[in-house]
Design a protein around this motif. Structure first.
Motif, PDB file in Angstrom:
ATOM      1  N   UNK A 126       0.863  -1.181   0.000  1.00 45.96           N
ATOM      2  CA  UNK A 126       0.000   0.000   0.000  1.00 45.96           C
ATOM      3  C   UNK A 126       0.900   1.232   0.000  1.00 45.96           C
ATOM      4  N   UNK A 127       0.698   2.109  -0.962  1.00 48.99           N
ATOM      5  CA  UNK A 127       1.400   3.386  -0.994  1.00 48.99           C
ATOM      6  C   UNK A 127       0.450   4.465  -0.503  1.00 48.99           C
ATOM      7  N   UNK A 128       0.896   5.224   0.457  1.00 50.66           N
ATOM      8  CA  UNK A 128       0.090   6.361   0.897  1.00 50.66           C
ATOM      9  C   UNK A 128       1.024   7.431   1.435  1.00 50.66           C
ATOM     10  N   UNK A 129       0.478   8.599   1.674  1.00 55.41           N
ATOM     11  CA  UNK A 129       1.273   9.713   2.173  1.00 55.41           C
ATOM     12  C   UNK A 129       0.855  10.014   3.605  1.00 55.41           C
ATOM     13  N   UNK A 130       1.828  10.377   4.401  1.00 48.23           N
ATOM     14  CA  UNK A 130       1.571  10.880   5.748  1.00 48.23           C
ATOM     15  C   UNK A 130       2.024  12.338   5.790  1.00 48.23           C
ATOM     16  N   UNK A 131       1.386  13.109   6.617  1.00 51.11           N
ATOM     17  CA  UNK A 131       1.766  14.507   6.792  1.00 51.11           C
ATOM     18  C   UNK A 131       2.525  14.626   8.101  1.00 51.11           C
ATOM     19  N   UNK A 132       3.719  15.169   8.026  1.00 51.49           N
ATOM     20  CA  UNK A 132       4.515  15.405   9.230  1.00 51.49           C
ATOM     21  C   UNK A 132       4.716  16.905   9.376  1.00 51.49           C
ATOM     22  N   UNK A 133       4.859  17.335  10.596  1.00 52.15           N
ATOM     23  CA  UNK A 133       5.086  18.752  10.854  1.00 52.15           C
ATOM     24  C   UNK A 133       6.549  18.968  11.181  1.00 52.15           C
ATOM     25  N   UNK A 134       7.084  20.063  10.668  1.00 53.88           N
ATOM     26  CA  UNK A 134       8.479  20.405  10.898  1.00 53.88           C
ATOM     27  C   UNK A 134       8.538  21.905  11.151  1.00 53.88           C
TER      28      UNK A 134
END
Length: 155
Positions: free
Chosen positions: A55-63
């Motif tokens: 499964x390919x998906x994107x996660x959002x990370x905060x920087x």
């Protein structure tokens, strides 16, 4: 006289069991007799089964990012000078006002989105060899001779 005719001449004749071939029951063969010899062979079938998934998906990370931005602002410098009592012709009034605008740079922060990379996936078929083992059964002819039987084998 046929090959099996000598069996009828024995006084203590043994009963010969029936052999079944197809739809024909035979007790005694005439001139010619035969047996069908059989053997097992492997029937191999391949099936594609699901063994997992990707499964390919994107996660959002905060920087948090800290940026130093130089800004300027105005300062009003008030200087007083002492004047040695010079005479003037101007009357004293309360209507004299000087306006000095004071400015400062402010920072507005906006965000925009840019593409920084790409991820892709594809499948490929990989050929492997698996070994299959099983026991197979095979019919073989067994020729027995009793007494003085003359047999010629032709292949």
């Amino acid at each position: 006289m046929g090959f099996f005719d000598f069996l009828n001449e024995e006084p203590n004749q043994k009963e010969i069991p029936k052999k079944v071939r197809g739809d024909i029951d035979t007790e005694f063969a005439e001139e010619n007799a035969h047996l069908d010899l059989r053997q097992e062979e492997l029937d191999i079938h391949k099936n594609r089964v699901e063994t997992g998934e990707v499964v390919l998906h994107k996660d959002i990370v905060e920087e948090e990012q800290i940026v130093n931005v130089p800004v300027s602002h105005d300062q009003v410098v008030i200087e007083r000078k002492v004047i040695d009592r010079e005479p003037t012709t101007e009357p004293i009034t309360d209507e004299e006002t000087v306006h000095i605008p004071v400015t400062a740079e402010t920072i507005d922060v906006d965000k925009h989105t840019v593409v920084t990379g790409e991820i892709s996936a594809h499948k490929r078929s990989v050929q492997e060899t698996e070994q299959v083992r099983d026991v197979l059964h095979k019919e073989v002819a067994d020729v027995e001779t009793h007494g003085n039987a003359d047999i010629i084998k032709e292949d």
